[in-house]
Each structure stands twice: as structure tokens, then as C-alpha cells.
Design a protein around this motif. Structure first.
Motif, PDB file in Angstrom:
ATOM      1  N   VAL A 188      35.240  50.211  37.644  1.00  0.00           N
ATOM      2  CA  VAL A 188      34.727  51.589  37.759  1.00  0.00           C
ATOM      3  C   VAL A 188      33.549  51.577  38.739  1.00  0.00           C
ATOM      4  O   VAL A 188      32.670  50.734  38.613  1.00  0.00           O
ATOM      5  N   PRO A 189      33.531  52.495  39.731  1.00  0.00           N
ATOM      6  CA  PRO A 189      32.390  52.528  40.653  1.00  0.00           C
ATOM      7  C   PRO A 189      31.068  52.690  39.901  1.00  0.00           C
ATOM      8  O   PRO A 189      31.028  53.337  38.856  1.00  0.00           O
ATOM      9  N   PHE A 190      29.996  52.095  40.441  1.00  0.00           N
ATOM     10  CA  PHE A 190      28.672  52.230  39.817  1.00  0.00           C
ATOM     11  C   PHE A 190      28.257  53.713  39.821  1.00  0.00           C
ATOM     12  O   PHE A 190      28.681  54.461  40.711  1.00  0.00           O
ATOM     13  N   PRO A 191      27.402  54.125  38.880  1.00  0.00           N
ATOM     14  CA  PRO A 191      27.053  55.549  38.752  1.00  0.00           C
ATOM     15  C   PRO A 191      26.618  56.229  40.048  1.00  0.00           C
ATOM     16  O   PRO A 191      26.994  57.370  40.298  1.00  0.00           O
ATOM     17  N   GLN A 192      25.833  55.528  40.874  1.00  0.00           N
ATOM     18  CA  GLN A 192      25.329  56.154  42.112  1.00  0.00           C
ATOM     19  C   GLN A 192      26.473  56.572  43.031  1.00  0.00           C
ATOM     20  O   GLN A 192      26.343  57.511  43.794  1.00  0.00           O
ATOM     21  N   ALA A 193      27.595  55.830  42.977  1.00  0.00           N
ATOM     22  CA  ALA A 193      28.711  56.093  43.898  1.00  0.00           C
ATOM     23  C   ALA A 193      29.884  56.773  43.192  1.00  0.00           C
ATOM     24  O   ALA A 193      30.877  57.100  43.827  1.00  0.00           O
ATOM     25  N   ALA A 194      29.768  56.969  41.884  1.00  0.00           N
ATOM     26  CA  ALA A 194      30.904  57.481  41.113  1.00  0.00           C
ATOM     27  C   ALA A 194      31.026  58.997  41.221  1.00  0.00           C
ATOM     28  O   ALA A 194      30.011  59.698  41.277  1.00  0.00           O
ATOM     29  N   ASN A 195      32.246  59.485  41.248  1.00  0.00           N
ATOM     30  CA  ASN A 195      32.433  60.939  41.183  1.00  0.00           C
ATOM     31  C   ASN A 195      32.407  61.370  39.711  1.00  0.00           C
ATOM     32  O   ASN A 195      32.304  60.537  38.810  1.00  0.00           O
ATOM     33  N   GLU A 196      32.513  62.665  39.484  1.00  0.00           N
ATOM     34  CA  GLU A 196      32.368  63.191  38.130  1.00  0.00           C
ATOM     35  C   GLU A 196      33.374  62.558  37.163  1.00  0.00           C
ATOM     36  O   GLU A 196      33.051  62.215  36.035  1.00  0.00           O
ATOM     37  N   GLU A 197      34.597  62.375  37.672  1.00  0.00           N
ATOM     38  CA  GLU A 197      35.653  61.830  36.822  1.00  0.00           C
ATOM     39  C   GLU A 197      35.333  60.392  36.394  1.00  0.00           C
ATOM     40  O   GLU A 197      35.472  60.030  35.227  1.00  0.00           O
ATOM     41  N   ASN A 198      34.857  59.592  37.364  1.00  0.00           N
ATOM     42  CA  ASN A 198      34.502  58.210  37.033  1.00  0.00           C
ATOM     43  C   ASN A 198      33.305  58.126  36.087  1.00  0.00           C
ATOM     44  O   ASN A 198      33.227  57.245  35.240  1.00  0.00           O
ATOM     45  N   LEU A 199      32.373  59.060  36.264  1.00  0.00           N
ATOM     46  CA  LEU A 199      31.225  59.095  35.350  1.00  0.00           C
ATOM     47  C   LEU A 199      31.719  59.377  33.933  1.00  0.00           C
ATOM     48  O   LEU A 199      31.283  58.753  32.965  1.00  0.00           O
ATOM     49  N   GLU A 200      32.647  60.331  33.832  1.00  0.00           N
ATOM     50  CA  GLU A 200      33.220  60.680  32.525  1.00  0.00           C
ATOM     51  C   GLU A 200      33.918  59.470  31.900  1.00  0.00           C
ATOM     52  O   GLU A 200      33.780  59.208  30.709  1.00  0.00           O
ATOM     53  N   ILE A 201      34.684  58.761  32.735  1.00  0.00           N
ATOM     54  CA  ILE A 201      35.412  57.593  32.229  1.00  0.00           C
ATOM     55  C   ILE A 201      34.418  56.552  31.702  1.00  0.00           C
ATOM     56  O   ILE A 201      34.537  56.056  30.579  1.00  0.00           O
ATOM     57  N   ALA A 202      33.399  56.253  32.517  1.00  0.00           N
ATOM     58  CA  ALA A 202      32.429  55.230  32.118  1.00  0.00           C
ATOM     59  C   ALA A 202      31.700  55.656  30.843  1.00  0.00           C
ATOM     60  O   ALA A 202      31.531  54.872  29.904  1.00  0.00           O
ATOM     61  N   ARG A 203      31.296  56.924  30.803  1.00  0.00           N
ATOM     62  CA  ARG A 203      30.549  57.414  29.635  1.00  0.00           C
ATOM     63  C   ARG A 203      31.432  57.356  28.391  1.00  0.00           C
ATOM     64  O   ARG A 203      30.995  56.915  27.327  1.00  0.00           O
ATOM     65  N   GLY A 204      32.690  57.790  28.559  1.00  0.00           N
ATOM     66  CA  GLY A 204      33.618  57.764  27.432  1.00  0.00           C
ATOM     67  C   GLY A 204      33.802  56.348  26.912  1.00  0.00           C
ATOM     68  O   GLY A 204      33.753  56.102  25.699  1.00  0.00           O
ATOM     69  N   MET A 205      33.986  55.403  27.827  1.00  0.00           N
ATOM     70  CA  MET A 205      34.227  54.028  27.401  1.00  0.00           C
ATOM     71  C   MET A 205      33.026  53.420  26.688  1.00  0.00           C
ATOM     72  O   MET A 205      33.164  52.758  25.663  1.00  0.00           O
ATOM     73  N   VAL A 206      31.834  53.646  27.242  1.00  0.00           N
ATOM     74  CA  VAL A 206      30.642  53.051  26.626  1.00  0.00           C
ATOM     75  C   VAL A 206      30.386  53.676  25.249  1.00  0.00           C
ATOM     76  O   VAL A 206      30.176  52.969  24.251  1.00  0.00           O
ATOM     77  N   LEU A 207      30.440  55.010  25.180  1.00  0.00           N
ATOM     78  CA  LEU A 207      30.127  55.662  23.904  1.00  0.00           C
ATOM     79  C   LEU A 207      31.186  55.355  22.838  1.00  0.00           C
ATOM     80  O   LEU A 207      30.868  55.185  21.657  1.00  0.00           O
ATOM     81  N   GLU A 208      32.446  55.242  23.284  1.00  0.00           N
ATOM     82  CA  GLU A 208      33.493  54.887  22.335  1.00  0.00           C
ATOM     83  C   GLU A 208      33.250  53.475  21.785  1.00  0.00           C
ATOM     84  O   GLU A 208      33.401  53.219  20.596  1.00  0.00           O
ATOM     85  N   ALA A 209      32.856  52.580  22.700  1.00  0.00           N
ATOM     86  CA  ALA A 209      32.560  51.209  22.277  1.00  0.00           C
ATOM     87  C   ALA A 209      31.371  51.173  21.313  1.00  0.00           C
ATOM     88  O   ALA A 209      31.361  50.412  20.345  1.00  0.00           O
ATOM     89  N   VAL A 210      30.387  52.036  21.566  1.00  0.00           N
ATOM     90  CA  VAL A 210      29.226  52.099  20.653  1.00  0.00           C
ATOM     91  C   VAL A 210      29.700  52.554  19.270  1.00  0.00           C
ATOM     92  O   VAL A 210      29.368  51.951  18.244  1.00  0.00           O
ATOM     93  N   ALA A 211      30.517  53.610  19.259  1.00  0.00           N
ATOM     94  CA  ALA A 211      30.992  54.151  17.986  1.00  0.00           C
ATOM     95  C   ALA A 211      31.849  53.124  17.237  1.00  0.00           C
ATOM     96  O   ALA A 211      31.759  52.984  16.022  1.00  0.00           O
ATOM     97  N   GLU A 212      32.685  52.390  17.988  1.00  0.00           N
ATOM     98  CA  GLU A 212      33.590  51.411  17.358  1.00  0.00           C
ATOM     99  C   GLU A 212      32.856  50.186  16.839  1.00  0.00           C
ATOM    100  O   GLU A 212      33.054  49.756  15.709  1.00  0.00           O
ATOM    101  N   ALA A 213      32.042  49.592  17.723  1.00  0.00           N
ATOM    102  CA  ALA A 213      31.549  48.247  17.437  1.00  0.00           C
ATOM    103  C   ALA A 213      30.057  48.159  17.135  1.00  0.00           C
ATOM    104  O   ALA A 213      29.615  47.324  16.354  1.00  0.00           O
ATOM    105  N   VAL A 214      29.261  49.024  17.768  1.00  0.00           N
ATOM    106  CA  VAL A 214      27.802  48.892  17.606  1.00  0.00           C
ATOM    107  C   VAL A 214      27.337  49.674  16.388  1.00  0.00           C
ATOM    108  O   VAL A 214      26.488  49.227  15.622  1.00  0.00           O
ATOM    109  N   SER A 215      27.903  50.844  16.209  1.00  0.00           N
ATOM    110  CA  SER A 215      27.397  51.740  15.174  1.00  0.00           C
ATOM    111  C   SER A 215      28.522  52.297  14.305  1.00  0.00           C
ATOM    112  O   SER A 215      28.712  53.507  14.220  1.00  0.00           O
ATOM    113  N   PRO A 216      29.300  51.404  13.660  1.00  0.00           N
ATOM    114  CA  PRO A 216      30.410  51.907  12.844  1.00  0.00           C
ATOM    115  C   PRO A 216      29.925  52.785  11.688  1.00  0.00           C
ATOM    116  O   PRO A 216      30.657  53.645  11.200  1.00  0.00           O
TER     117      PRO A 216
END
Lengths: 349, 180
Positions: A38-66
Motif C-alpha cells: 500500500v502506498p505510504f500516506p503522503q502518496a496514497a489516494n483516498e482509496e488507499n488511505l481507506e484501505i490502510a485505515r481499514g486494515m489497521v483498525l480491523e487488526a486493532v479490533a481483532e488482535a490488540v483490543s478484543p
């Protein structure tokens, strides 16, 4: 997801005393991570930002903060007041507050742990603790990192390590930092030599308040420069060793001013207290400098008033923390006027 | 004792600060107005705090190797479209592939700042299959949304099939790992 602004709590670590108190105020470990492909945030378009945000927050919900201990905030859903308050407590960067769209913050208020999403990097894992606890802060950040890693694939290179949007973070992606209150080193001017010596050892020093104008409140942040070619534990132990040295220098400077400039020092801290007791309005940086001197006066047993935690008071008298106690549409002047009684209340004066 | 603001020399100074610039420390005293003005104008500049040092590294190198400037400026990362001159301007790389695309030029910058070019710390554990599938799923869902918005229904139908397939695989993997 937007919260009522009054429900944002002041972080617990700001109120606590840890090892090395009153010189060492807090320890922080921060790991920069990016998602593979995934492109780094500075170079990412809106869609890529959404993808990255979705993946990180989903991972937080699954594994960090069940158990859902963590709160999650979308940048664009936070109010201006909330963004500024989070900046004042160093939960997010100025850049985040200025361009919150596509970014997010996952935070465990009670534990001093958080993940900033899509700021400079996709995920910036941070763990803060009161006092000098650098190794423990690193362990806490590392644990969160391990949990995230079970859910997402990081951008990693066998030679260069974790790849980051700025090459100053590449490798471990780790920045360990300490907040120190060093009023005597500032008064004697010894801080200049200390900063030069630390620079030569690869340690960055900056003030936490007033980067542009000058350091206010004599609170300095020390952090490692190198993130590559050095092990994580070594970075933390170097900061620990350097902090001990600086604390010794501060103690020496305190002895020197008590011995050689007793009246000047007693006068200076007493005047600071006098201003706090009587002022009708106070500019933020002015107040920071005053509480720094009063705190020094208490620690040198020149002033006999209730002790306080300078980070906690500093956060509580920041512009947007004060604004929270006032009506909407208040001017800077209203905030400065309100600051005086708030500071007296916090210091039991 | 001077009680006036260092900046305007007119108002009484109430803000006393320690100024740090390239490892030199001095004291400044300002009135509220001047302190506020200075803070506002310098705040924007301080956003990229590490950048000047990195760029100073690049500038210094280029003075000695003028031939490289030409080829440097032409090199662009194929994955994200970031060029070497973009990086020099903003100080941020576009993606992980930029590290390879900018090769030796970037390595020089890294060496300059980090005094090393080899990572010896933590390495990621092997990625579990479920994480790979979840990521693929997220990408496909985004693609599906876009294709529906753009009314490309045939393409959307094929993406939907792919999503079902991956959801099936993900379910299997999760069940398998739960048993283990």
C-alpha cells in the motif's frame, strides 16, 4: 464515532510520578510501520488511505483490543477542539490536527498506549509511561506491534528492515524519547553544553513547548537519532543511560545555584509564585515558565506550597483544555483570563 | 535589568524562553504579541523537523557529483510514481518500492543520516494466511464499491465472485487455525 468534547479524559500518565521523578517526567517508545503493497500516506489516494485505515483498525479490533478497551476515532469525525486537545497531550501530531481526513487514532487512555493511523506512516504505535521506564515502554509498544503483525503484513526489507515514509525512521522504526524538566540547567546556561554533547552522541534535544519561538517551561525532549543498524533494546538502554547523565547534571546545577546564587534563585521562584497568585490574565508560554520556576522552588524547598506534576498542570492550562471549560466562541483573551484562576485552583492557591 | 521585549523593544516582556538553534542556546524575552506572532509564523516551518538534515545531506552530495543530478531527477518509482525530485522536495518516499527504485542515491542519504545501511533489529514473524486473505478481501470490497458507483456492473459481478471465493477460503483458514 464523534464524542462529546467534554468526555475526552486527560491521559493518566500525565498525572503520575514514575522513577526519576521530578526530573524525568515520561518515557515514550514509538514504532513506525507500513502495510506491504500500500502506498505510504503522503502518496496514497483516498482509496488507499481507506484501505490502510481499514486494515489497521480491523487488526486493532481483532488482535490488540478484543475486549474493546481501546477507543477509535476517525480524523475527519473529530471536532477542531478535540483535535487540538489531542495535540496538546501529544496523542497526535500537528500535521494530523491540520489535515485529519483519512487518518485515525486508536487509543487506550488508561494504559498510555495508542496507534496513529495514516499520519506519516500507516501505523505509528506508541506507548507512554510516567518517569524513566524506557525498556518497559519499548516492551509495551513491541507487544502491540506483535499483535498487529499477526493480522497484517508489514512492508519490510531484509537489509533495511521496516520501510518508512521518511528514511530517518527506516530499520527499527523506533524512536525512544524522554521528557525532562531541567530548570537549573537552563538558568545556569549549562544546557547549551549538554545539548551539544548529546548531539555528538546521536541524541536529539528539543523543547516540547514553543518549538518555533523558543523553549517554554524548561521541559526538554531527548530522543535517538539513528533507527538503523542498532537493536531496539540498545536504543532504549542508550536513552536510559543518557537520561541518567543529564539528571546528574541538573542535580549539580541545582546545588550550584543554591550555593552561588541563593538570593537570586529564591527571589526568582518567589516572584514567579507572586505573579501566579495575583495575575488577572496569563499567556500560555508565560504560565509554563512560571510553573517551571515555582516547581523548582518547591523542589529546592524555597517555596512551601503543595507539590504538583508539571506535565499535568501544563496540559490542563493549554489553550484548548481551557477552552473546554468556557462557552463556545471564546476569544484568546478569554482563555488567557481564565488561565489565571485555573492555575491557582490547580496549585491550591 | 532590561524589562522590554527583545523583538519590539516597546512592550514589557512577560514571556521568557530558551532558544535552541543548531546546538546553541540563548535566552529571549518577549511580549505576548511578539511571542504569538513568532509562534504562528514558525509553526508551519517546524512540521518537518528532520527534513532539513536529510536534505542538507543530499545537497552536499550533489555538489560533488553533478553528473548524478541528471539521472537522479529522471528516476521515478514505477510502483507509486514518486520521483527522486519529489522526494527531495517533500522529504517523504511514496512507497516501500521507492527504496529499491532510488537505489544508491537513497542509500547515500540513509548512510549519511543513519551511519549504517543494515538493519539488525526485530524482524516480522511469518504472516499467517488469514491476514493475507483479509487484506485481499478489503481490496476487493473497495474495488466492488467503486465499480458499482461507476456502474460497471459486469466487472462488479466478477469481483463479487472473487470476494465469495476468498470469504470461503478465509472461513476454512480460520476454522483450521481455531482447531490448532
Amino acid at each position: 464515532m464523534t464524542r462529546n468534547k467534554s468526555t475526552l479524559p486527560i491521559q493518566e500518565y500525565l498525572k503520575k510520578e514514575g522513577p526519576g521523578y521530578p526530573f524525568v517526567l515520561s518515557s515514550r517508545a514509538r514504532l513506525a510501520r507500513n502495510l506491504d503493497g500500500v502506498p505510504f500516506p503522503q502518496a496514497a489516494n483516498e482509496e488507499n488511505l481507506e484501505i490502510a485505515r481499514g486494515m489497521v483498525l480491523e487488526a486493532v479490533a481483532e488482535a490488540v483490543s478484543p475486549q474493546r478497551e481501546w477507543s477509535m476515532f476517525f480524523g475527519e469525525e473529530l471536532s477542531r477542539d478535540e483535535l487540538e486537545m489531542m495535540t496538546e497531550e501529544r496523542l497526535i501530531s500537528r500535521g494530523f490536527a491540520e489535515q485529519p481526513r483519512g487518518k485515525a487514532l486508536a487509543v487506550y487512555f488508561g494504559a498510555g498506549e495508542g496507534i496513529v493511523v495514516n499520519d506519516e506512516d500507516h501505523a505509528r504505535i506508541q506507548a507512554v509511561l510516567p518517569g524513566a521506564q524506557f525498556m518497559k515502554a519499548l516492551e509495551n509498544a513491541d507487544k502491540i506491534d506483535g499483535k498487529l503483525e499477526s493480522e497484517v503484513q508489514y512492508w519490510y526489507d531484509h537489509k533495511l528492515g521496516y520501510l518508512t515514509s521518511c528514511p530517518t525512521n527506516v530499520g527499527t522504526g523506533l524512536r525512544v524519547s524522554a521528557l525532562l524538566h531541567l530548570p537549573a540547567l537552563s538558568i545556569t546556561g549549562e544546557i547549551a553544553k549538554t545539548i551539544a554533547a548529546l548531539g555528538a552522541r546521536g541524541i536529539f534535544v528539543r523543547g516540547i513547548y514553543g518549538e518555533g519561538t523558543g523553549v517554554a517551561g524548561n521541559i526538554f525532549q531527548l530522543s535517538n537519532r539513528k533507527t538503523l543498524g542498532v537493536k531496539e533494546e540498545e536504543i532504549a538502554s542508550t536513552i536510559d543511560a543518557v537520561v541518567k547523565l543529564v539528571v546528574e547534571k541538573e542535580k549539580t546545577s541545582r546545588k550550584v545555584i543554591l550555593r552561588e546564587q541563593f538570593i537570586e534563585t529564591a527571589d526568582r521562584v518567589s516572584r514567579a509564585l507572586g505573579v501566579i497568585e495575583r495575575a488577572k490574565r496569563m499567556f500560555f508560554f508565560e504560565a509554563l515558565e512560571l510553573i517551571s520556576l515555582v516547581k523548582l522552588g518547591i523542589e529546592l524547598e524555597l517555596l512551601h506550597i503543595k507539590d504538583f506534576n508539571i506535565l499535568h498542570v501544563g496540559a490542563a492550562i493549554s489553550p484548548y483544555h481551557i477552552r473546554r471549560e468556557l462557552e463556545k466562541d471564546t476569544s484568546d483573551e478569554d482563555v488567557n483570563t481564565k488561565r489565571a484562576p485555573i492555575l491557582r485552583r490547580m496549585l491550591d492557591l | 535589568m532590561n524589562i522590554f521585549c527583545d523583538e519590539c523593544k516597546k512592550n514589557i516582556a512577560t514571556v521568557f524562553l530558551t532558544k535552541i538553534s543548531s546546538n546553541e542556546v540563548s535566552k529571549v524575552q518577549l511580549c505576548e504579541d511578539c511571542a504569538r506572532k513568532m509562534e504562528e509564523t514558525t509553526q508551519a516551518a517546524s512540521l518537518l523537523s528532520f527534513l532539513p538534515q536529510v536534505l542538507a545531506g543530499i545537497q552536499g552530495l550533489e555538489e560533488h557529483i553533478p553528473d548524478e543530478i541528471l539521472s537522479d531527477n529522471l528516476s521515478t518509482c514505477e510502483s507509486c510514481g514518486t520521483s527522486w525530485s519529489d522526494f527531495k522536495k517533500i522529504g517523504f518516499l511514496g512507497c516501500g518500492s521507492c527504496y529499491e527504485a532510488f537505489g544508491d542515491s537513497l542509500l547515500k542519504v540513509i548512510r549519511e543520516f543513519q551511519e549504517s545501511e543494515e538493519h539488525i533489529g526485530k524482524a516480522p514473524a511469518k504472516l499467517p494466511e488469514k491476514a493475507r486473505l483479509r487484506r485481499k478481501l478489503l481490496e476487493l470490497e473497495k474495488r466492488l464499491e467503486r465499480q458499482i458507483a461507476e456502474e460497471h456492473y459486469e466487472a462488479a459481478a466478477s469481483v463479487r465472485d472473487q470476494i465469495r471465493e476468498i470469504e470461503g477460503k478465509l472461513k476454512e483458514t480460520v476454522e483450521k487455525s481455531d482447531k490448532e
